[in-house]
Design a protein around this motif. Structure first.
Motif, short mmCIF file in Angstrom:
data_model
loop_
_atom_site.label_atom_id
_atom_site.label_comp_id
_atom_site.label_asym_id
_atom_site.label_seq_id
_atom_site.Cartn_x
_atom_site.Cartn_y
_atom_site.Cartn_z
N LEU A 80 0.81 -1.22 0.00
CA LEU A 80 0.00 0.00 0.00
C LEU A 80 0.85 1.27 0.00
O LEU A 80 0.28 2.38 -0.05
CB LEU A 80 -0.93 0.02 1.22
N LEU A 81 2.17 1.12 0.04
CA LEU A 81 3.02 2.31 0.11
C LEU A 81 2.80 3.22 -1.09
O LEU A 81 2.74 4.44 -0.96
CB LEU A 81 4.49 1.90 0.19
N CYS A 125 -8.84 16.89 -11.71
CA CYS A 125 -10.09 16.84 -12.47
C CYS A 125 -10.63 15.41 -12.56
O CYS A 125 -11.78 15.22 -12.94
CB CYS A 125 -9.90 17.40 -13.87
N THR A 126 -9.80 14.41 -12.23
CA THR A 126 -10.27 13.03 -12.20
C THR A 126 -10.82 12.73 -10.82
O THR A 126 -10.87 13.59 -9.94
CB THR A 126 -9.13 12.06 -12.56
N SER A 127 -11.22 11.48 -10.60
CA SER A 127 -11.83 11.11 -9.32
C SER A 127 -10.89 10.34 -8.41
O SER A 127 -11.31 9.89 -7.34
CB SER A 127 -13.10 10.27 -9.58
N TYR A 128 -9.63 10.19 -8.81
CA TYR A 128 -8.69 9.38 -8.04
C TYR A 128 -8.27 10.05 -6.74
O TYR A 128 -8.11 9.42 -5.71
CB TYR A 128 -7.46 9.08 -8.91
N GLU A 181 -5.39 15.89 2.40
CA GLU A 181 -6.68 15.75 1.72
C GLU A 181 -6.46 15.50 0.24
O GLU A 181 -5.63 16.14 -0.41
CB GLU A 181 -7.53 17.00 1.92
N ARG A 182 -7.25 14.57 -0.29
CA ARG A 182 -7.14 14.21 -1.71
C ARG A 182 -8.25 14.94 -2.48
O ARG A 182 -9.44 14.64 -2.30
CB ARG A 182 -7.26 12.70 -1.89
N TRP A 194 -8.65 5.51 4.02
CA TRP A 194 -8.27 6.90 3.71
C TRP A 194 -8.14 7.10 2.21
O TRP A 194 -8.66 8.07 1.65
CB TRP A 194 -6.95 7.24 4.41
N PHE A 195 -7.46 6.18 1.55
CA PHE A 195 -7.29 6.28 0.10
C PHE A 195 -8.64 6.26 -0.61
O PHE A 195 -8.84 6.98 -1.60
CB PHE A 195 -6.42 5.12 -0.40
N SER A 196 -9.58 5.47 -0.12
CA SER A 196 -10.88 5.28 -0.77
C SER A 196 -11.91 6.31 -0.33
O SER A 196 -13.10 6.17 -0.65
CB SER A 196 -11.42 3.87 -0.47
N ASN A 197 -11.47 7.33 0.40
CA ASN A 197 -12.37 8.38 0.88
C ASN A 197 -13.52 7.81 1.69
O ASN A 197 -14.63 8.34 1.69
CB ASN A 197 -12.91 9.20 -0.30
N GLY A 198 -13.26 6.72 2.39
CA GLY A 198 -14.26 6.11 3.26
C GLY A 198 -15.17 5.11 2.60
O GLY A 198 -15.91 4.39 3.27
N TYR A 199 -15.15 5.02 1.26
CA TYR A 199 -16.08 4.13 0.54
C TYR A 199 -15.52 2.71 0.48
O TYR A 199 -15.09 2.23 -0.58
CB TYR A 199 -16.32 4.65 -0.88
N VAL A 200 -15.53 2.02 1.60
CA VAL A 200 -14.99 0.66 1.65
C VAL A 200 -16.07 -0.29 2.15
O VAL A 200 -16.93 0.06 2.95
CB VAL A 200 -13.75 0.58 2.56
#
Length: 332
Positions: free
Chosen positions: A50-51, A109-112, A123-124, A264-270
């Protein structure tokens, strides 16, 4: 965004502000500098899968790193490319700065998710106005940049940059229409939403994936926003509850820590993968926009020791049935 899009966008801005006699070398410097922030993908670890999620789109993509990153590009590229063509180091740095500065903003501009303000916040930022790969966005820029290079016409490069700005603006309008349709769907189901997002599906801004969260579930739907709005109701999945879904997991283990890093990477959507109870998926992404089948996941092991990391997996569903279903929605 894909490397080609990043490169030609950087080239279009550097050429737009170059002198006619420098348009070729300015384009090359802008092209290479525009792609260079993605060298952060080399930051990887065999022991910690995950690094790269933590470092990709981090410091090299920060707005505060632009002067440093572009200076490094100029140090490397000036003696190799620009010096022999009569440019001063300052001119090379300027063109590299113009190219480099476009990268993080396009990624946002993308959703990543892009850490634009690192190190002050992790913050992403994800404005979700264009797909990570979209030929309708990239090809006009590429064609105009090539024409500008061969014809030595800066106005062609400026036209390319204008398109590069206009297309995500159209995407913003499309995103807001998809969001409105998502709220309408949730209201019809009498759901009380905590948050809702819309993301463009692969290679277009016509078909969108809408994901919204209630107290205990995620719902995913597809929305086509053309001259009229059409919805394709989709699937839902329970939100991840580590204690419920992985009762055997030690909360002090590395795997438990990795779940929170992935969250965190998934913005909470897990969520727990419905098809594999040892996996945690990122609900935001799928090939078919109204399905829960994620493009990536982490896999846990009940037999792992306290220091073992999770495994990271990517999933690509390219079956003929999936393509037919996707294009059926896209072209209505």
């Amino acid at each position: 965004m894909d490397p080609l899009s990043q490169g030609v966008l950087g080239a279009s801005l550097s050429q737009s502000l170059s002198r006619k006699q420098h348009i070729v070398v300015a384009g090359i410097l802008g092209l290479l500098a525009g792609m260079s922030p993605d060298l952060d993908v080399l930051i990887r670890s065999h022991d910690d899968p995950l690094l790269f999620l933590e470092f990709h789109r981090q410091f090299t993509h920060s707005l505060f790193f632009i002067p440093i990153g572009s200076l490094v590009c100029a140090w490397v590229l000036h003696p190799l490319i620009a010096k022999k063509r009569g440019l001063s180091f300052q001119q090379s740095w300027l063109y590299c700065t113009l190219g480099y500065s476009t990268h993080a903003l396009l990624d946002s501009c993308t959703s990543y998710g892009t850490q634009l303000l690192w190190p002050f916040t992790n913050e992403r930022y994800a404005w979700s106005t264009v797909s990570v790969i979209d030929p309708i966005y990239t090809l006009p820029i590429l064609i105009l940049v090539v024409l500008a290079t061969f014809k030595r016409k800066t106005w062609l490069a400026r036209l390319a940059f204008l398109w590069a700005v206009m297309y995500p603006t159209i995407g913003m309008i499309q995103r807001d229409r998809a969001v409105a349709a998502g709220w309408q769907l949730a209201s019809e189901r009498q759901h009380t939403q905590i948050k809702l997002e819309a993301k463009p599906s692969f290679a277009n801004i016509l078909l969108w994936k809408v994901v919204y969260e209630t107290n205990d579930r995620y719902y995913v739907d597809a929305v086509r926003v053309g001259s009229t709005v059409k919805t394709y109701p989709g699937q839902s999945v329970p939100k991840l509850d580590v204690n419920r879904d992985f009762p055997w997991l030690d909360p002090n283990s590395q795997q438990a820590i990795d779940i929170e890093r992935f969250r965190w990477f998934s913005n909470g959507y897990v969520a727990q993968d419905p098809d594999d109870k040892t996996r945690v998926i990122d609900v935001r992404y799928s090939i078919i926009p109204n399905q829960v089948k994620s493009l990536w996941s982490i896999k846990l092991s009940p037999s792992a020791d306290m220091k073992s990391h999770v495994e990271y997996h990517t999933h690509r569903d390219s079956s003929p049935e999936s393509r037919e279903e996707f294009f059926g929605m896209l072209f209505d």
